[in-house]
Design an enzyme around this catalytic site. Structure first.
Site, PDB file in Angstrom:
ATOM      1  N   ASP A  55       0.944  -1.121   0.188  1.00  0.00           N
ATOM      2  CA  ASP A  55       0.045  -0.063  -0.061  1.00  0.00           C
ATOM      3  C   ASP A  55       0.792   1.134   0.046  1.00  0.00           C
ATOM      4  O   ASP A  55       1.653   1.571   0.833  1.00  0.00           O
ATOM      5  CB  ASP A  55      -0.750  -0.089   1.075  1.00  0.00           C
ATOM      6  CG  ASP A  55      -2.158   1.101   1.307  1.00  0.00           C
ATOM      7  OD1 ASP A  55      -1.952   1.677   0.327  1.00  0.00           O
ATOM      8  OD2 ASP A  55      -2.713   1.158   2.142  1.00  0.00           O
ATOM      9  N   ASP A  73       0.906   5.157  -0.009  1.00  0.00           N
ATOM     10  CA  ASP A  73      -0.017   6.286   0.292  1.00  0.00           C
ATOM     11  C   ASP A  73       0.854   7.657   0.407  1.00  0.00           C
ATOM     12  O   ASP A  73       1.928   7.532   0.848  1.00  0.00           O
ATOM     13  CB  ASP A  73      -0.979   6.240   1.401  1.00  0.00           C
ATOM     14  CG  ASP A  73      -2.054   5.352   1.395  1.00  0.00           C
ATOM     15  OD1 ASP A  73      -2.364   5.011   0.141  1.00  0.00           O
ATOM     16  OD2 ASP A  73      -2.590   4.760   2.293  1.00  0.00           O
ATOM     17  N   ASP A 104       5.403  -2.492   5.616  1.00  0.00           N
ATOM     18  CA  ASP A 104       5.407  -2.477   7.056  1.00  0.00           C
ATOM     19  C   ASP A 104       4.399  -3.797   7.615  1.00  0.00           C
ATOM     20  O   ASP A 104       4.397  -4.835   6.817  1.00  0.00           O
ATOM     21  CB  ASP A 104       4.472  -1.339   7.567  1.00  0.00           C
ATOM     22  CG  ASP A 104       3.002  -1.249   7.014  1.00  0.00           C
ATOM     23  OD1 ASP A 104       2.451  -2.417   6.651  1.00  0.00           O
ATOM     24  OD2 ASP A 104       2.454  -0.137   6.938  1.00  0.00           O
TER      25      ASP A 104
END
Length: 296
Positions: A82, A84, A191
């Protein structure tokens, strides 16, 4: 028009089966949804995609399970990264930032391949809000991790994912993945959520209720070679690239989609050429203004 009507019209406009298109073995997934009840957005899980209707957003588990409802019997796992960023609200600045972020995504994918042996992605999609999802399907992950060999050695699927996930995150944080344009890798791009066996991810094609934009693919293996996509992305200026991504949110999947709904229901002009940034920025600003007034 209210949010529920807009979202309902959007999903009704999509061709049958398109929400399953980028999900391997959808029957092995847990599916989750958000609904609008009064002024509140509520979240619920269900066993199958066809069990519910009237939802705002659609999610699926990255893991594949024998019994998805209880998360039992892990069969496989999609790796999803992901990416962002805080994108500005002003239309032209938003589009430039979106284009710049996609360039960073492409560079990061190549750097992960060079430094850590990652495979090519299967899909890169706009998340519908602040960035992109890079998806590696279970079939790709199996080949990359030599999954069958580990299973023959008695290592359970969950252990494979945890070991590899922790190792990749550690290598990234320790600086084995280098380069100025991918410094975000050490700041949270990779992460611990990456190897969470119960992770849910927004389905490609789902509306994002924060922005009222859909999560749409910008590249997939079926759509062409990665090297061609990479060269095209890196060869464009940020604004042109951002316009192409935003145009995709209006026109995907080619029949139906958000642009068609906005034009038909609100008589909003969404027909702008993304290769003419001055024209597209104006149209995009109008779209953002209308959607901004509808946000819950």
């Amino acid at each position: 028009m209210d949010v529920k009507t807009l979202v309902g019209e959007y999903y009704a406009s999509l061709p049958s089966g398109v929400l399953r298109e980028f999900v391997e073995d959808p029957s092995s997934r847990e599916w989750a949804y958000t609904f609008l009840k009064g002024r509140d957005i509520v979240f619920t899980r269900k066993r199958r995609l066809d069990e519910v209707s009237g939802f705002l957003e659609l999610y699926h588990s990255t893991g594949k399970f024998k019994n998805p409802k209880s998360w039992e019997g892990l069969l496989g796992w999609d790796l999803v990264i992901d990416v962002d960023a805080e994108l500005p609200e002003e239309p032209e600045a938003f589009l430039k930032s979106l284009g710049r972020l996609l360039k960073d995504v492409v560079i990061a994918c190549d750097e992960l391949r060079r430094a850590l042996g990652f495979p090519r992605p299967d899909v890169v999609n706009f998340s519908g809000s602040k960035g992109f999802h890079v998806r590696y399907f279970d079939s790709t992950v199996r080949r990359w991790l030599r999954w069958d060999l580990h299973e023959r050695r008695g290592i359970k699927p969950g252990e494979i994912i945890q070991r590899v996930g922790r190792g990749v995150v550690w290598l990234a944080r320790e600086g084995f993945v280098a380069g100025d344009r991918v410094r975000a890798l050490r700041e949270g791009l990779l992460d611990d959520s990456m190897y969470d066996l119960k992770r849910l991810i927004r389905c490609v094609g789902s509306m994002n209720v924060k922005s009222l934009l859909p999560a749409v693919p910008v590249w997939s293996r079926e759509g062409g070679r990665w090297v061609d996509f990479r060269d095209e992305v890196l060869g464009m200026n940020d604004l042109e690239l951002g316009c192409l991504v935003a145009h995709r949110t209006l026109t995907w999947p080619g029949r139906g989609g958000l642009g068609v709904v906005l034009s038909r229901v609100l008589d909003l002009d969404t027909d702008a050429d993304p290769e003419d940034p001055s024209d597209f920025v104006e149209v995009w600003g109008n779209v953002m203004s209308v959607l901004g007034e509808l946000k819950p």
